[in-house]
Design an enzyme around this catalytic site. Structure first.
Site, mmCIF file in Angstrom:
data_model
loop_
_atom_site.group_PDB
_atom_site.id
_atom_site.type_symbol
_atom_site.label_atom_id
_atom_site.label_comp_id
_atom_site.label_asym_id
_atom_site.label_seq_id
_atom_site.Cartn_x
_atom_site.Cartn_y
_atom_site.Cartn_z
ATOM 1 N N TYR A 1 -6.479 10.422 3.947
ATOM 2 C CA TYR A 1 -5.089 10.639 3.557
ATOM 3 C C TYR A 1 -5.061 11.667 2.404
ATOM 4 O O TYR A 1 -6.099 12.136 1.961
ATOM 5 C CB TYR A 1 -4.439 9.292 3.168
ATOM 6 C CG TYR A 1 -4.037 8.464 4.384
ATOM 7 C CD1 TYR A 1 -4.946 8.190 5.395
ATOM 8 C CD2 TYR A 1 -2.742 7.972 4.531
ATOM 9 C CE1 TYR A 1 -4.579 7.455 6.518
ATOM 10 C CE2 TYR A 1 -2.372 7.228 5.643
ATOM 11 C CZ TYR A 1 -3.292 6.971 6.638
ATOM 12 O OH TYR A 1 -2.932 6.253 7.752
ATOM 13 N N GLN B 1 0.842 -1.189 0.000
ATOM 14 C CA GLN B 1 0.000 0.000 0.000
ATOM 15 C C GLN B 1 0.882 1.246 0.000
ATOM 16 O O GLN B 1 1.749 1.399 0.861
ATOM 17 C CB GLN B 1 -0.914 0.035 1.231
ATOM 18 C CG GLN B 1 -1.862 1.222 1.178
ATOM 19 C CD GLN B 1 -2.829 1.273 2.342
ATOM 20 O OE1 GLN B 1 -2.412 1.340 3.503
ATOM 21 N NE2 GLN B 1 -4.112 1.260 2.059
ATOM 22 N N ARG C 1 -9.318 -7.724 9.938
ATOM 23 C CA ARG C 1 -9.310 -8.199 11.326
ATOM 24 C C ARG C 1 -9.533 -9.697 11.456
ATOM 25 O O ARG C 1 -8.942 -10.345 12.328
ATOM 26 C CB ARG C 1 -10.362 -7.427 12.135
ATOM 27 C CG ARG C 1 -9.961 -5.994 12.401
ATOM 28 C CD ARG C 1 -11.140 -5.173 12.862
ATOM 29 N NE ARG C 1 -12.137 -5.032 11.809
ATOM 30 C CZ ARG C 1 -13.297 -4.416 11.941
ATOM 31 N NH1 ARG C 1 -13.602 -3.885 13.103
ATOM 32 N NH2 ARG C 1 -14.127 -4.314 10.924
HETATM 33 C C1 FMN Z 1 -4.895 -2.679 13.237
HETATM 34 C C2 FMN Z 1 -5.407 -2.142 11.924
HETATM 35 C C3 FMN Z 1 -4.555 -1.411 11.111
HETATM 36 C C4 FMN Z 1 -5.014 -0.913 9.874
HETATM 37 N N1 FMN Z 1 -4.126 -0.278 9.042
HETATM 38 C C5 FMN Z 1 -4.541 0.131 7.815
HETATM 39 C C6 FMN Z 1 -3.616 0.697 6.896
HETATM 40 O O1 FMN Z 1 -2.406 0.788 7.132
HETATM 41 N N2 FMN Z 1 -4.107 1.119 5.703
HETATM 42 C C7 FMN Z 1 -5.429 0.998 5.378
HETATM 43 O O2 FMN Z 1 -5.834 1.399 4.284
HETATM 44 N N3 FMN Z 1 -6.315 0.449 6.218
HETATM 45 C C8 FMN Z 1 -5.901 -0.011 7.410
HETATM 46 N N4 FMN Z 1 -6.781 -0.630 8.245
HETATM 47 C C9 FMN Z 1 -8.181 -0.817 7.815
HETATM 48 C C10 FMN Z 1 -8.355 -2.185 7.146
HETATM 49 O O3 FMN Z 1 -7.595 -2.301 5.971
HETATM 50 C C11 FMN Z 1 -9.831 -2.409 6.768
HETATM 51 O O4 FMN Z 1 -10.206 -1.358 5.907
HETATM 52 C C12 FMN Z 1 -10.752 -2.425 7.990
HETATM 53 O O5 FMN Z 1 -10.159 -3.118 9.066
HETATM 54 C C13 FMN Z 1 -12.088 -3.092 7.645
HETATM 55 O O6 FMN Z 1 -11.878 -4.411 7.189
HETATM 56 P P1 FMN Z 1 -12.118 -5.689 8.163
HETATM 57 O O7 FMN Z 1 -13.523 -5.572 8.669
HETATM 58 O O8 FMN Z 1 -11.915 -6.866 7.265
HETATM 59 O O9 FMN Z 1 -11.141 -5.611 9.254
HETATM 60 C C14 FMN Z 1 -6.358 -1.131 9.467
HETATM 61 C C15 FMN Z 1 -7.195 -1.877 10.302
HETATM 62 C C16 FMN Z 1 -6.741 -2.390 11.501
HETATM 63 C C17 FMN Z 1 -7.664 -3.200 12.351
#
Ligand code: FMN
Length: 422
Positions: A185, A117, A361
């Site tokens: 961002y 990314q 997650r």
């Molecule tokens: C600990 C953590 C760190 C994350 N870091 C990023 C990141 O660096 N860049 C990004 O675009 N999204 C980041 N996200 C968001 C995830 O990519 C995703 O959009 C969000 O968790 C929803 O998806 P999920 O329900 O499958 O977790 C992060 C999420 C978590 C939980």
């Protein structure tokens, strides 16, 4: 008030079994072939050393690569020093190339593709080195300072930084780059009618506000050609009054689609700058977040968190209603993201025309979930959306419900960096 719109279209019609798509069969993503349709979404690792790769980050991703995903996404990497958002991020410079190559090789050895990314944090930047560039001057609560309006020279330089970083990624053996066009961002802040108050060619009309996204995607594509896949993570809704919402973001996606510079778009929403829980849904880990802050700020945060961290209930596939609007409007392959915990949801996404799903997650909780599904154990993820993984980024990102000795990357990181707060 635009936070709870009704869908424009009816529920998607599931396909008949005869035409059902197998999520575990190989599929093309632009110039690359993925072994299945499941991508590990970027979840910031917080484990880089001097803005470079570490063995801990490789360990963290090898667990999901071994666990069956087709491609894992190295989380937010800044295209320049001033594009850093949080501590311990990788900055994509020549000096970082060796470690990036080790990462790509390790993922390939585990049978997965590697994506990186790339972005510029813009207004979200709160660490030394960040200049909080933004379209216009606004107060940035993370840094407790105002943002700095970007000059056209800044924008030209940052577009070039994206192209240079993507070239470094391709040279290092990465299979894809994901351009960060979401979450407040820099590129996302230009898309926002609220944050972008410019009157030059980069503000005002939606076409002008989409200019930075299109130029970044165009420059990256020109730099890497068809050596690697190029995707973008795009906000459907900022989840903020006056921010970008479906009516405009669909048009932005159409413009990007017409340009033909992207191999897929991953659909997201929310803003690390203005409305972080919109990205995640579920519990707000107030106490754990306060613990990562200096004592006085932590106390103030506890008192004011309801204002800054508006809570949203978690539902399975919480972005699906919005994402359907994009599926109906664009031809570019789409990656459904957000609260995917069940194999049934993956099947539903495929039946509604999404080419891929991304999961965050659920794979922190169980890095081998995809292999479990492939083996026929089709139970839902154990993730309970407590979101305590969010503040864990300061200790080496992990799911707190995974036994300490089994946390990928974390133990290595704690050994290298014993001061990392638990
Ligand atoms: C600990 C953590 C760190 C994350 N870091 C990023 C990141 O660096 N860049 C990004 O675009 N999204 C980041 N996200 C968001 C995830 O990519 C995703 O959009 C969000 O968790 C929803 O998806 P999920 O329900 O499958 O977790 C992060 C999420 C978590 C939980």
């Amino acid at each position: 008030m635009v936070l709870d719109p009704s869908p424009f279209i009816d529920e998607g019609q599931p396909m008949s079994p005869a035409e059902a798509i197998d999520p575990f069969a190989p599929v093309q993503l632009g110039p690359i072939t993925l072994k299945n349709r499941i991508i590990k979404a970027a979840t910031f690792e917080g484990m880089s050393i001097n803005n470079k790769m570490s063995d801990a980050i490789i360990d963290y991703h090898r667990a999901v690569a071994d666990g069956g995903v087709a491609m894992t996404t190295l989380a937010y990497c800044a295209v320049s020093r001033d594009g850093q958002g949080a501590p311990n991020e990788i900055v994509v410079e020549e000096g970082a190339a060796g470690g990036l190559a080790q990462f790509a090789e390790a993922m390939h050895d585990a049978g997965a593709k590697a994506s990186m990314q790339l972005g510029h944090a813009g207004p979200v930047g709160s660490v030394g080195g960040s200049n909080r560039l933004a379209p216009s001057k606004v107060f940035a609560p993370q840094a407790m300072k105002s943002t700095t309006p970007a000059t056209v020279d800044d924008l030209r330089r940052i577009i070039g930084d994206h192209a240079r970083s993507a070239t470094i990624a391709a040279d290092a053996g990465f299979d894809a780059v994901e351009l960060h066009f979401g979450h407040g961002y820099l590129v996302s802040s230009f898309l926002s009618p609220k944050l972008n108050q410019r009157t030059d060619d980069w503000g005002g009309s939606l076409e002008n506000r989409t200019r930075l996204a299109r130029e970044v995607a165009g420059a990256v594509r020109e730099a890497v050609g068809t050596r690697i896949a190029v995707t973008a993570k795009l906000n459907m809704s900022d989840g903020v009054d006056g921010g970008i919402w479906l009516d405009e973001s669909i048009t932005s996606a159409r413009l990007l689609d017409d340009d033909g510079t992207l191999d897929a778009i991953e659909l997201t929403g929310g803003s690390s700058f203005e409305n972080p829980m919109y990205l995640f849904r579920g519990e707000v880990p107030v106490a754990e977040m306060a613990q990562t802050m200096p004592k006085a700020i932590g106390m103030a945060f506890r008192l004011t968190s309801k204002k800054f961290m508006k809570a949203y209930p978690f539902t399975e596939a919480f972005f699906l209603d919005y994402a359907r609007q994009f599926r109906a409007a664009v031809d570019v392959p789409l990656i459904l993201l957000g609260g995917i915990n069940k194999l049934d949801t993956v099947h539903q996404a495929m039946s509604e025309g999404f080419e891929f799903v991304a999961m965050g997650r659920a794979l922190l909780r169980e890095p081998d979930l995809i292999n479990q599904w492939i083996a026929g154990d089709t139970g839902a993820s154990l993730c309970i959306h407590c979101n305590k993984c969010m503040p864990s980024i300061y200790a080496g990102t992990h799911c707190v419900l995974v036994r300490e000795e089994e946390r990928p990357g974390y133990n290595l990181w704690q050994t290298i960096n014993p001061k990392a707060s638990r």
